[in-house]
Motif scaffolding. Structure first.
Motif, PDB file in Angstrom:
ATOM      1  N   UNK A 111       0.829  -1.212   0.000  1.00 62.38           N
ATOM      2  CA  UNK A 111       0.000   0.000   0.000  1.00 62.38           C
ATOM      3  C   UNK A 111       0.864   1.264   0.000  1.00 62.38           C
ATOM      4  N   UNK A 112       1.864   1.399   0.880  1.00 66.54           N
ATOM      5  CA  UNK A 112       2.736   2.583   0.792  1.00 66.54           C
ATOM      6  C   UNK A 112       3.441   2.703  -0.556  1.00 66.54           C
ATOM      7  N   UNK A 113       3.875   1.568  -1.110  1.00 63.24           N
ATOM      8  CA  UNK A 113       4.524   1.607  -2.421  1.00 63.24           C
ATOM      9  C   UNK A 113       3.541   2.041  -3.498  1.00 63.24           C
ATOM     10  N   UNK A 114       2.291   1.580  -3.403  1.00 58.04           N
ATOM     11  CA  UNK A 114       1.263   1.989  -4.362  1.00 58.04           C
ATOM     12  C   UNK A 114       0.973   3.481  -4.260  1.00 58.04           C
ATOM     13  N   UNK A 115       0.913   3.996  -3.044  1.00 61.46           N
ATOM     14  CA  UNK A 115       0.681   5.435  -2.858  1.00 61.46           C
ATOM     15  C   UNK A 115       1.847   6.252  -3.394  1.00 61.46           C
ATOM     16  N   UNK A 116       3.060   5.754  -3.181  1.00 60.88           N
ATOM     17  CA  UNK A 116       4.232   6.427  -3.743  1.00 60.88           C
ATOM     18  C   UNK A 116       4.159   6.445  -5.265  1.00 60.88           C
ATOM     19  N   UNK A 117       3.793   5.309  -5.856  1.00 60.32           N
ATOM     20  CA  UNK A 117       3.679   5.213  -7.316  1.00 60.32           C
ATOM     21  C   UNK A 117       2.621   6.166  -7.841  1.00 60.32           C
ATOM     22  N   UNK A 118       1.446   6.171  -7.209  1.00 58.46           N
ATOM     23  CA  UNK A 118       0.351   7.029  -7.652  1.00 58.46           C
ATOM     24  C   UNK A 118       0.742   8.499  -7.561  1.00 58.46           C
TER      25      UNK A 118
END
Length: 253
Positions: A63-70
């Motif tokens: 989830x943190x990696x996804x938020x960083x990507x977004x």
């Protein structure tokens, strides 16, 4: 261990940085508008299909990696001038947010509909971008302006499609983002703030894109506007999007 590798493969199709570069590389090398549309529509669906083969829950670190990507791709979209690349970065940013709702208990069919809701207006933008390339030789902001004056029908459709992409009411993306924010609150308030920030960046990126195309004096060269039939087809597609968004109020919320 096997599930971890499958999740990494899913991270290619539901983009997680740096695997997200794979989709944008393929999209950037695609010269066929039909191929671009197919990529935009079906790329995240492959990830969701692969997800059904995994038995373990989504790892918390995704989830943190996804938020960083977004956030990263939303920020990068602010500086982009090429319409095709802009749509690719917005798609990457939107699909990455699906990891937030994957942590919830939403049905698989609803997840597929969420991905389709993000992808459909982006596919329409791919068609419009191809139209700009036919008319001007390239689809760049700032290269030509004043489209609202020179091709008003095209400009109207373009504005509406961009509004659909950046999750403006009453389009499906708006309600998908509301559900995403609600799901994020159940995880952690900071996650919800991050999702809202990405949403804000989309709006800013959309405004900059339209400013570089719509605003300003028309060019000296005359270009052909959309005919009534094609305008009607785009209008029908947008109407269906709005209708699906309104219908989804009760389903999603």
């Amino acid at each position: 261990m096997i599930d971890t590798w499958v999740y990494l493969l899913i991270g290619l199709f539901l983009p997680l940085f740096p695997l997200s570069m794979g989709f944008n590389f393929v999209l950037g090398r695609s010269r066929s508008v039909l191929l671009r549309i197919l990529l935009l529509l079906f790329w995240p669906q492959i990830g969701l299909i692969l997800l059904q083969t995994v038995n373990s829950p989504v790892p918390g670190w995704m989830v943190p990696l996804a938020l960083f990507t977004a956030t990263l791709y939303a920020l990068r979209a602010l500086a982009l001038r090429e319409v095709g690349q802009w749509s690719g970065f917005l798609a990457t940013s939107a699909w990455a947010l699906l990891w937030v709702v994957l942590r919830g208990d939403l049905p698989v069919l609803q997840l597929h509909l969420f991905a389709l809701g993000f992808s459909t207006p982006l596919a329409l933008l791919a068609l419009l971008g191809a139209g700009l390339e036919r008319r001007f030789g390239a689809a760049y902001t700032g290269l030509y302006g004043g489209l609202a004056e020179s091709i008003p029908r095209f400009s109207t459709i373009l504005v509406l499609v961009v509004l659909a992409i950046i999750a403006t009411p009453l389009f499906p993306t708006f309600f998908i983002m509301l559900v995403t924010v609600v799901q994020a609150v159940t995880l952690m308030p900071l996650v919800a703030v991050s999702v809202a920030l990405v949403w804000l960046l989309w709006s800013w990126a959309g405004a900059r894109l339209l400013q570089g195309l719509i605003v300003g004096p028309a060019g000296v060269n005359k270009v052909i506007d959309l005919n009534r039939f094609i305008t009607g087809a785009y209008a029908l597609a947008l109407t269906l999007l709005v209708a699906s968004g309104v219908y989804s109020i009760g389903v999603l919320l």
